[in-house]
Design a protein around this motif. Structure first.
Motif, PDB file in Angstrom:
ATOM      1  N   GLY A  21       0.847  -1.188   0.000  1.00 27.06           N
ATOM      2  CA  GLY A  21       0.000   0.000   0.000  1.00 27.06           C
ATOM      3  C   GLY A  21       0.878   1.231   0.000  1.00 27.06           C
ATOM      4  O   GLY A  21       1.782   1.350   0.751  1.00 27.06           O
ATOM      5  N   GLY A  22       0.672   2.181  -0.810  1.00 26.50           N
ATOM      6  CA  GLY A  22       1.677   3.215  -0.935  1.00 26.50           C
ATOM      7  C   GLY A  22       1.297   4.620  -0.530  1.00 26.50           C
ATOM      8  O   GLY A  22       0.175   4.952  -0.444  1.00 26.50           O
ATOM      9  N   VAL A  23       2.277   5.426  -0.323  1.00 22.90           N
ATOM     10  CA  VAL A  23       2.108   6.856  -0.121  1.00 22.90           C
ATOM     11  C   VAL A  23       3.340   7.455  -0.789  1.00 22.90           C
ATOM     12  O   VAL A  23       3.985   6.953  -1.433  1.00 22.90           O
ATOM     13  CB  VAL A  23       2.194   7.312   1.349  1.00 22.90           C
ATOM     14  CG1 VAL A  23       1.629   8.698   1.410  1.00 22.90           C
ATOM     15  CG2 VAL A  23       1.555   6.383   2.298  1.00 22.90           C
ATOM     16  N   GLN A  24       3.854   8.439  -0.523  1.00 22.33           N
ATOM     17  CA  GLN A  24       5.137   8.972  -0.928  1.00 22.33           C
ATOM     18  C   GLN A  24       5.447   9.041  -2.412  1.00 22.33           C
ATOM     19  O   GLN A  24       5.083   8.178  -3.176  1.00 22.33           O
ATOM     20  CB  GLN A  24       6.273   8.225  -0.266  1.00 22.33           C
ATOM     21  CG  GLN A  24       7.289   9.231   0.077  1.00 22.33           C
ATOM     22  CD  GLN A  24       8.644   8.670   0.151  1.00 22.33           C
ATOM     23  OE1 GLN A  24       8.867   7.771   0.888  1.00 22.33           O
ATOM     24  NE2 GLN A  24       9.533   9.217  -0.596  1.00 22.33           N
ATOM     25  N   ASN A 163       6.478   5.927   6.061  1.00 25.43           N
ATOM     26  CA  ASN A 163       6.406   7.204   5.369  1.00 25.43           C
ATOM     27  C   ASN A 163       4.994   7.776   5.456  1.00 25.43           C
ATOM     28  O   ASN A 163       4.061   7.269   4.835  1.00 25.43           O
ATOM     29  CB  ASN A 163       6.812   7.018   3.906  1.00 25.43           C
ATOM     30  CG  ASN A 163       8.229   6.494   3.770  1.00 25.43           C
ATOM     31  OD1 ASN A 163       9.160   7.077   4.306  1.00 25.43           O
ATOM     32  ND2 ASN A 163       8.396   5.393   3.068  1.00 25.43           N
ATOM     33  N   PHE A 164       4.822   8.839   6.236  1.00 29.26           N
ATOM     34  CA  PHE A 164       3.503   9.462   6.380  1.00 29.26           C
ATOM     35  C   PHE A 164       3.133  10.265   5.140  1.00 29.26           C
ATOM     36  O   PHE A 164       1.971  10.322   4.747  1.00 29.26           O
ATOM     37  CB  PHE A 164       3.482  10.350   7.620  1.00 29.26           C
ATOM     38  CG  PHE A 164       3.762   9.602   8.892  1.00 29.26           C
ATOM     39  CD1 PHE A 164       2.922   8.573   9.313  1.00 29.26           C
ATOM     40  CD2 PHE A 164       4.863   9.914   9.668  1.00 29.26           C
ATOM     41  CE1 PHE A 164       3.177   7.878  10.480  1.00 29.26           C
ATOM     42  CE2 PHE A 164       5.120   9.224  10.846  1.00 29.26           C
ATOM     43  CZ  PHE A 164       4.277   8.205  11.244  1.00 29.26           C
ATOM     44  N   ASN A 165       4.123  10.905   4.542  1.00 30.48           N
ATOM     45  CA  ASN A 165       3.936  11.623   3.282  1.00 30.48           C
ATOM     46  C   ASN A 165       5.317  11.781   2.653  1.00 30.48           C
ATOM     47  O   ASN A 165       6.265  11.131   3.090  1.00 30.48           O
ATOM     48  CB  ASN A 165       3.235  12.974   3.500  1.00 30.48           C
ATOM     49  CG  ASN A 165       3.955  13.853   4.522  1.00 30.48           C
ATOM     50  OD1 ASN A 165       5.185  13.993   4.471  1.00 30.48           O
ATOM     51  ND2 ASN A 165       3.211  14.416   5.472  1.00 30.48           N
ATOM     52  N   GLU A 166       5.459  12.641   1.653  1.00 28.91           N
ATOM     53  CA  GLU A 166       6.740  12.729   0.960  1.00 28.91           C
ATOM     54  C   GLU A 166       7.847  13.337   1.809  1.00 28.91           C
ATOM     55  O   GLU A 166       9.024  13.215   1.473  1.00 28.91           O
ATOM     56  CB  GLU A 166       6.585  13.531  -0.328  1.00 28.91           C
ATOM     57  CG  GLU A 166       6.204  14.988  -0.124  1.00 28.91           C
ATOM     58  CD  GLU A 166       5.982  15.706  -1.434  1.00 28.91           C
ATOM     59  OE1 GLU A 166       6.892  16.456  -1.839  1.00 28.91           O
ATOM     60  OE2 GLU A 166       4.931  15.506  -2.049  1.00 28.91           O
ATOM     61  N   HIS A 167       7.497  13.961   2.921  1.00 34.95           N
ATOM     62  CA  HIS A 167       8.510  14.591   3.780  1.00 34.95           C
ATOM     63  C   HIS A 167       8.684  13.900   5.140  1.00 34.95           C
ATOM     64  O   HIS A 167       9.809  13.683   5.577  1.00 34.95           O
ATOM     65  CB  HIS A 167       8.161  16.067   4.010  1.00 34.95           C
ATOM     66  CG  HIS A 167       8.243  16.910   2.784  1.00 34.95           C
ATOM     67  ND1 HIS A 167       9.425  17.137   2.103  1.00 34.95           N
ATOM     68  CD2 HIS A 167       7.271  17.574   2.086  1.00 34.95           C
ATOM     69  CE1 HIS A 167       9.200  17.911   1.061  1.00 34.95           C
ATOM     70  NE2 HIS A 167       7.905  18.191   1.027  1.00 34.95           N
ATOM     71  N   TRP A 168       7.598  13.576   5.816  1.00 32.63           N
ATOM     72  CA  TRP A 168       7.674  13.097   7.198  1.00 32.63           C
ATOM     73  C   TRP A 168       7.640  11.579   7.278  1.00 32.63           C
ATOM     74  O   TRP A 168       6.893  10.920   6.540  1.00 32.63           O
ATOM     75  CB  TRP A 168       6.539  13.683   8.037  1.00 32.63           C
ATOM     76  CG  TRP A 168       6.688  15.148   8.276  1.00 32.63           C
ATOM     77  CD1 TRP A 168       6.084  16.166   7.593  1.00 32.63           C
ATOM     78  CD2 TRP A 168       7.532  15.776   9.249  1.00 32.63           C
ATOM     79  NE1 TRP A 168       6.481  17.385   8.084  1.00 32.63           N
ATOM     80  CE2 TRP A 168       7.375  17.179   9.101  1.00 32.63           C
ATOM     81  CE3 TRP A 168       8.394  15.299  10.234  1.00 32.63           C
ATOM     82  CZ2 TRP A 168       8.048  18.093   9.903  1.00 32.63           C
ATOM     83  CZ3 TRP A 168       9.066  16.211  11.025  1.00 32.63           C
ATOM     84  CH2 TRP A 168       8.886  17.594  10.863  1.00 32.63           C
ATOM     85  N   LEU A 169       8.435  11.018   8.202  1.00 37.04           N
ATOM     86  CA  LEU A 169       8.487   9.571   8.387  1.00 37.04           C
ATOM     87  C   LEU A 169       8.854   9.234   9.824  1.00 37.04           C
ATOM     88  O   LEU A 169       9.331  10.077  10.579  1.00 37.04           O
ATOM     89  CB  LEU A 169       9.503   8.937   7.444  1.00 37.04           C
ATOM     90  CG  LEU A 169      10.994   9.274   7.678  1.00 37.04           C
ATOM     91  CD1 LEU A 169      11.862   8.102   7.232  1.00 37.04           C
ATOM     92  CD2 LEU A 169      11.398  10.532   6.917  1.00 37.04           C
ATOM     93  N   MET A 170       8.626   7.979  10.170  1.00 37.23           N
ATOM     94  CA  MET A 170       9.046   7.436  11.462  1.00 37.23           C
ATOM     95  C   MET A 170       9.861   6.181  11.187  1.00 37.23           C
ATOM     96  O   MET A 170       9.567   5.426  10.241  1.00 37.23           O
ATOM     97  CB  MET A 170       7.828   7.088  12.317  1.00 37.23           C
ATOM     98  CG  MET A 170       8.171   6.456  13.660  1.00 37.23           C
ATOM     99  SD  MET A 170       6.660   6.098  14.617  1.00 37.23           S
ATOM    100  CE  MET A 170       7.393   5.276  16.044  1.00 37.23           C
ATOM    101  N   THR A 171      10.893   5.962  11.995  1.00 38.34           N
ATOM    102  CA  THR A 171      11.778   4.813  11.798  1.00 38.34           C
ATOM    103  C   THR A 171      11.936   4.020  13.088  1.00 38.34           C
ATOM    104  O   THR A 171      12.104   4.602  14.163  1.00 38.34           O
ATOM    105  CB  THR A 171      13.166   5.278  11.316  1.00 38.34           C
ATOM    106  OG1 THR A 171      13.047   5.932  10.056  1.00 38.34           O
ATOM    107  CG2 THR A 171      14.124   4.098  11.164  1.00 38.34           C
TER     108      THR A 171
END
Length: 208
Positions: A21-24, A163-171
């Motif tokens: 399932g994608g975003v980004q 990846n929440f969107n093209e800029h923000w993410l959690m690792t």
């Protein structure tokens, strides 16, 4: 630590199932992440020379920051930095006898499997330099001078970017770092220690 590593692997497998399932989108070149890292040295770190007295290096949790340059959307070069970790040093029957500060910058090459998806696992390998300083004795060794060698070592890295969107993410990630050195007390070598920690981390990042 083995249980934590198992939980991490199971979580990685479960999250990977969601990678379809994608975003980004976009084509960023830099990623900066800020979070917390839990350094957990392996058990049985060594013994005092000529004795059976075991040496134990304690855990430490500190803020961390990473910088990654993306050569391609899949391949990046990452530098790990952190607030110096403070670890207790204990000896069998003597208790806590010292503290040391460890600054472990690590440079890695990473491969991101699904950079255009919401969930993207990654693997990395690299090189660590452990700068060990501010050694202080206490308890049974109070007043003595102790020193632990700095060291170079191999590092392995695995984790998941959400990846929440093209800029923000959690690792969420897990590293294994090869780390060892000689210990000297008042100028004389008294032990060799293998620290070889697992480093469990969680961070929030910004891609640009």
């Amino acid at each position: 630590m083995k249980m934590k590593a198992l939980i991490f692997v199971l979580a990685l497998a479960a999250l990977t199932l969601g990678a379809v399932g994608g975003v980004q989108a976009a084509d960023p070149k830099f990623v900066v992440k800020v979070g917390l890292a839990d350094v957990e040295p392996k058990s049985n770190n060594g013994t005092l020379d000529g004795t059976t007295l075991g040496i134990d290096i304690g855990n430490s949790v500190r803020p961390s920051i990473t910088f990654e340059y993306l050569i391609t959307p899949n391949i990046g070069i990452e530098l790990l930095a952190a607030w110096p970790f403070r670890n207790d040093v204990s000896i069998s029957t003597l208790g806590n006898v010292a503290t040391v500060d460890v600054l472990p910058p690590t440079l890695s090459v990473q491969y991101h499997f699904f950079p255009d998806k919401m969930v993207s696992p990654f693997l990395g390998v690299g090189l660590n330099y452990a700068f060990i300083y501010s050694e202080e004795t206490k308890g049974a060794l109070a007043g003595n001078s102790i020193d632990v060698d700095n060291s170079w070592g191999f590092a392995a890295h695995a984790g998941v970017d959400i990846n929440f969107n093209e800029h923000w993410l959690m690792t969420v990630d897990l590293r294994w770092i090869q780390m060892s050195g000689d210990v000297t007390l008042n100028g004389a070598k008294v032990a060799s220690v293998d620290i070889d920690p697992w480093v469990l981390g969680v961070a929030v990042g910004y891609r640009f």
